[in-house]
Design an enzyme around this catalytic site. Structure first.
Site, PDB file in Angstrom:
ATOM      1  CG  HIS A  34      -2.051   0.674   1.001  1.00  0.00           C
ATOM      2  ND1 HIS A  34      -2.263   1.909   1.263  1.00  0.00           N
ATOM      3  CD2 HIS A  34      -3.348   0.213   0.525  1.00  0.00           C
ATOM      4  CE1 HIS A  34      -3.553   2.486   1.113  1.00  0.00           C
ATOM      5  NE2 HIS A  34      -4.078   1.633   0.619  1.00  0.00           N
ATOM      6  N   GLY A  39      -5.513   5.524  -3.987  1.00  0.00           N
ATOM      7  CA  GLY A  39      -5.222   5.250  -5.379  1.00  0.00           C
ATOM      8  C   GLY A  39      -4.506   3.821  -5.631  1.00  0.00           C
ATOM      9  N   GLY A  41      -5.619   0.636  -5.461  1.00  0.00           N
ATOM     10  CA  GLY A  41      -6.499  -0.354  -6.188  1.00  0.00           C
ATOM     11  C   GLY A  41      -6.613   0.272  -7.704  1.00  0.00           C
ATOM     12  NE  ARG A  45      -9.467  -1.662 -10.143  1.00  0.00           N
ATOM     13  CZ  ARG A  45      -9.557  -1.750  -9.087  1.00  0.00           C
ATOM     14  NH1 ARG A  45      -8.983  -2.594  -8.155  1.00  0.00           N
ATOM     15  NH2 ARG A  45      -9.976  -0.394  -8.470  1.00  0.00           N
TER      16      ARG A  45
END
Length: 186
Positions: A34, A39, A41, A45
């Site tokens: 983390h 942002g 996540g 992606r």
């Protein structure tokens, strides 16, 4: 993060693990680290797409992994928590995350295959000039009657008929009127 990047580089050179496993492990560890306040996540992606493209999975940008994850948010978080809870232990349990990740990729690929099949069916039923006009609109982002006539050598009247049919069928959208009119994908 430095250790994770070094691990990714090593995996790229050594090729001991399948590329999909490398991507899955990289992403779950990235999310566990983390590194940003917000942002992570979304960035994970984007990184997933980048890593899959680097691994040769060229289909990835044509079907949204984001929407598949959005549809299975609960499973996403459960598998993420189960794996992340063991990452710093002597025996990490990668299975919950890897199973979720591979299922999501499979759904993404299946969705794209269905989309391609629908396109094939639609295009098979169209006159050749209509297919050409659609391809021109996709390639250039837009097409005018004059451009289509120049490129295809078809008459302006014939092109107008085909463009009107494509608009009526919902494949194209007419923008403007008269000589300034152009057609774009719907």
């Amino acid at each position: 993060m430095e250790e994770l990047i070094a691990w990714l580089d090593d995996q790229g050179r050594e090729k001991r693990l399948h590329p999909l496993l490398v991507v899955a492990i990289f992403i779950v560890v990235f999310l566990e680290i983390h590194p940003f306040q917000d942002g992570n996540g979304r960035l994970s992606r984007i990184l997933t797409t980048l890593l899959l493209l680097r691994a040769g999975y060229a289909y990835v940008p044509y079907s949204s992994l984001e929407s598949i994850i959005e549809q299975s948010k609960e499973s996403y978080y459960i598998s993420l928590r189960r794996t992340q809870g063991t990452i710093r232990s002597a025996e990490p349990d990668w299975n919950p995350w890897i199973e979720f990740f591979l299922r999501a990729l499979h759904r993404q690929k299946t969705r794209l295959e269905k989309k391609m099949e629908r396109e094939r069916i639609i295009l098979a039923d169209m006159p050749e000039l209509s297919v050409t006009l659609l391809e021109l609109a996709r390639e250039h982002g837009r097409i005018t009657v004059a451009e289509a006539a120049r490129i295809t050598d078809a008459s302006r009247h014939t092109i107008k008929d085909h463009l009107k049919a494509l608009v009526d069928q919902g494949h194209l959208v007419l923008h403007g009127a008269g000589r300034g009119a152009w057609y774009g994908l719907s």
